[in-house]
Design a protein around this motif. Sequence first.
Motif, mmCIF file in Angstrom:
data_model
loop_
_atom_site.group_PDB
_atom_site.id
_atom_site.type_symbol
_atom_site.label_atom_id
_atom_site.label_comp_id
_atom_site.label_asym_id
_atom_site.label_seq_id
_atom_site.Cartn_x
_atom_site.Cartn_y
_atom_site.Cartn_z
ATOM 1 N N THR A 1 -13.467 5.729 2.574
ATOM 2 C CA THR A 1 -13.457 4.723 3.637
ATOM 3 C C THR A 1 -14.842 4.119 3.867
ATOM 4 O O THR A 1 -14.953 2.936 4.186
ATOM 5 C CB THR A 1 -12.942 5.329 4.953
ATOM 6 O OG1 THR A 1 -13.683 6.514 5.264
ATOM 7 C CG2 THR A 1 -11.466 5.645 4.862
ATOM 8 N N ALA B 1 -10.945 -1.879 11.462
ATOM 9 C CA ALA B 1 -9.622 -2.463 11.719
ATOM 10 C C ALA B 1 -9.615 -3.387 12.936
ATOM 11 O O ALA B 1 -9.087 -4.509 12.849
ATOM 12 C CB ALA B 1 -8.586 -1.352 11.864
ATOM 13 N N SER C 1 -7.360 3.331 0.898
ATOM 14 C CA SER C 1 -8.499 4.186 0.555
ATOM 15 C C SER C 1 -8.041 5.492 -0.064
ATOM 16 O O SER C 1 -8.677 6.016 -0.998
ATOM 17 C CB SER C 1 -9.333 4.466 1.811
ATOM 18 O OG SER C 1 -9.856 3.279 2.351
ATOM 19 N N ILE D 1 -12.592 3.535 10.029
ATOM 20 C CA ILE D 1 -11.329 2.853 10.284
ATOM 21 C C ILE D 1 -11.322 2.274 11.699
ATOM 22 O O ILE D 1 -10.923 1.124 11.916
ATOM 23 C CB ILE D 1 -10.141 3.812 10.097
ATOM 24 C CG1 ILE D 1 -10.141 4.399 8.683
ATOM 25 C CG2 ILE D 1 -8.827 3.083 10.365
ATOM 26 C CD1 ILE D 1 -9.995 3.398 7.592
ATOM 27 N N LEU E 1 -3.650 -2.889 10.354
ATOM 28 C CA LEU E 1 -4.787 -2.919 9.440
ATOM 29 C C LEU E 1 -5.411 -1.541 9.274
ATOM 30 O O LEU E 1 -5.924 -1.209 8.199
ATOM 31 C CB LEU E 1 -5.830 -3.916 9.941
ATOM 32 C CG LEU E 1 -5.397 -5.383 9.912
ATOM 33 C CD1 LEU E 1 -6.465 -6.280 10.518
ATOM 34 C CD2 LEU E 1 -5.084 -5.831 8.494
ATOM 35 N N THR F 1 -5.764 0.087 5.623
ATOM 36 C CA THR F 1 -7.081 0.481 5.112
ATOM 37 C C THR F 1 -7.118 1.944 4.715
ATOM 38 O O THR F 1 -7.629 2.306 3.638
ATOM 39 C CB THR F 1 -8.164 0.204 6.167
ATOM 40 O OG1 THR F 1 -8.102 -1.164 6.569
ATOM 41 C CG2 THR F 1 -9.542 0.484 5.609
ATOM 42 N N ILE G 1 -16.518 -4.702 3.285
ATOM 43 C CA ILE G 1 -15.589 -5.551 4.032
ATOM 44 C C ILE G 1 -16.173 -5.914 5.388
ATOM 45 O O ILE G 1 -16.071 -7.056 5.849
ATOM 46 C CB ILE G 1 -14.230 -4.848 4.190
ATOM 47 C CG1 ILE G 1 -13.596 -4.632 2.814
ATOM 48 C CG2 ILE G 1 -13.294 -5.653 5.077
ATOM 49 C CD1 ILE G 1 -12.290 -3.861 2.857
ATOM 50 N N CYS H 1 0.834 -1.209 0.000
ATOM 51 C CA CYS H 1 0.000 0.000 0.000
ATOM 52 C C CYS H 1 0.867 1.257 0.000
ATOM 53 O O CYS H 1 0.554 2.239 -0.687
ATOM 54 C CB CYS H 1 -0.922 -0.001 1.212
ATOM 55 S SG CYS H 1 -2.262 -1.208 1.137
ATOM 56 N N GLY I 1 -15.074 0.362 3.354
ATOM 57 C CA GLY I 1 -15.235 -0.344 4.616
ATOM 58 C C GLY I 1 -16.530 -1.100 4.757
ATOM 59 O O GLY I 1 -16.555 -2.184 5.352
#
Length: 344
Positions: free
Chosen positions: A327, A278, A308, A274, A300, A304, A334, A35, A331
């Motif tokens: 996000t 996470a 994003s 987040i 994480l 993330t 997920i 990332c 998110g």
Amino acid sequence: MTGRASWRDRGLARSSLRGHGVGVAALSLALLASCAAASFALGARAITLTELADGLFRPYVNTYGANVARKRVARTMFALLCGGSLGVSGALTQSVTRNPIADPSILGVNTGAALSVVCGIAFLNITTAAQYMGMAMAGAALTAAFVYAVGSVGRDGATPIKLALAGAAVSAALSSMVSAVLLPRSYVMDQYRYWQVGSVGSGTWAETGALLPFFIVGTLTAVATAPALNALAMGDEAATGLGVRAGLVRLIASMAGVALCGAVTAMAGPIGFIGLLAPRLARMLAGADLRRSLPMSALLGAVTLTASDVIGRLLTYPGELEVGVVTAFVGAPILIYAAVRSRA
């Protein structure tokens, strides 16, 4: 023979768990590095390895590509630090409230910071990052302290349910106050909306350096309180029987979570999801023990948020979509998938 076999089986189980933990940690670190590399390279203008090297190691090079690389690296470091801070803050909040779907906003942190910033813009004419930082941190701390005081009323003290209810009520009241300040002042709305959406696009080394002490102190505090928080997961009575001072531990952990979330909110705006996502994924991968899930939450969270941010740059190329918007879209699916898997 049975006893020997039992001990052998337990040893194999522990070795398997350690191997699983090492594999998960290695995979998370590899994902983090990927990332970061994508964040360095991708954007409105792709940069080459030579330009990246110039930006990182040759400060005397003043080409356009090298300058873009320098800004991109600073932005990436800022995003990683913000994501890690929100991940740890969310893990602490979920542990303190014993609510697996809680995030820092449940204690009113984001709303308190938002109201403080709005009042600062409307009545004190704040404009600098330091002023935003001071106002947001003060609002977050005062709100969290008020929520904790309200949740502590009664014989049982600050129980998770009372804290969650107090936080929800205070957040609703503060949101109304934000609207009351904004509606008659259009100039405040114009300035506030850029902060409210949540963005790491203006992240610099100066902002990263200002956020780093909060991350270090907050994370160390979280790690130090992890064993006591593990005991609190069994209930206040059981934790007290083990010698844990439930109220004090909950207060210290809450303060660490507020400091982490408040610092990020001050600099990047209220970035949602987040702190919720996470820690939940961390528990799925590393287990419920906070000594393992806290570092995983930080990793994480950083992954993330940085991913994003990269997605936001690519979706509206050559423009940019703010990370606070991305996000939510990234998110939600997920989290739904994680909830389905946990049910299975």
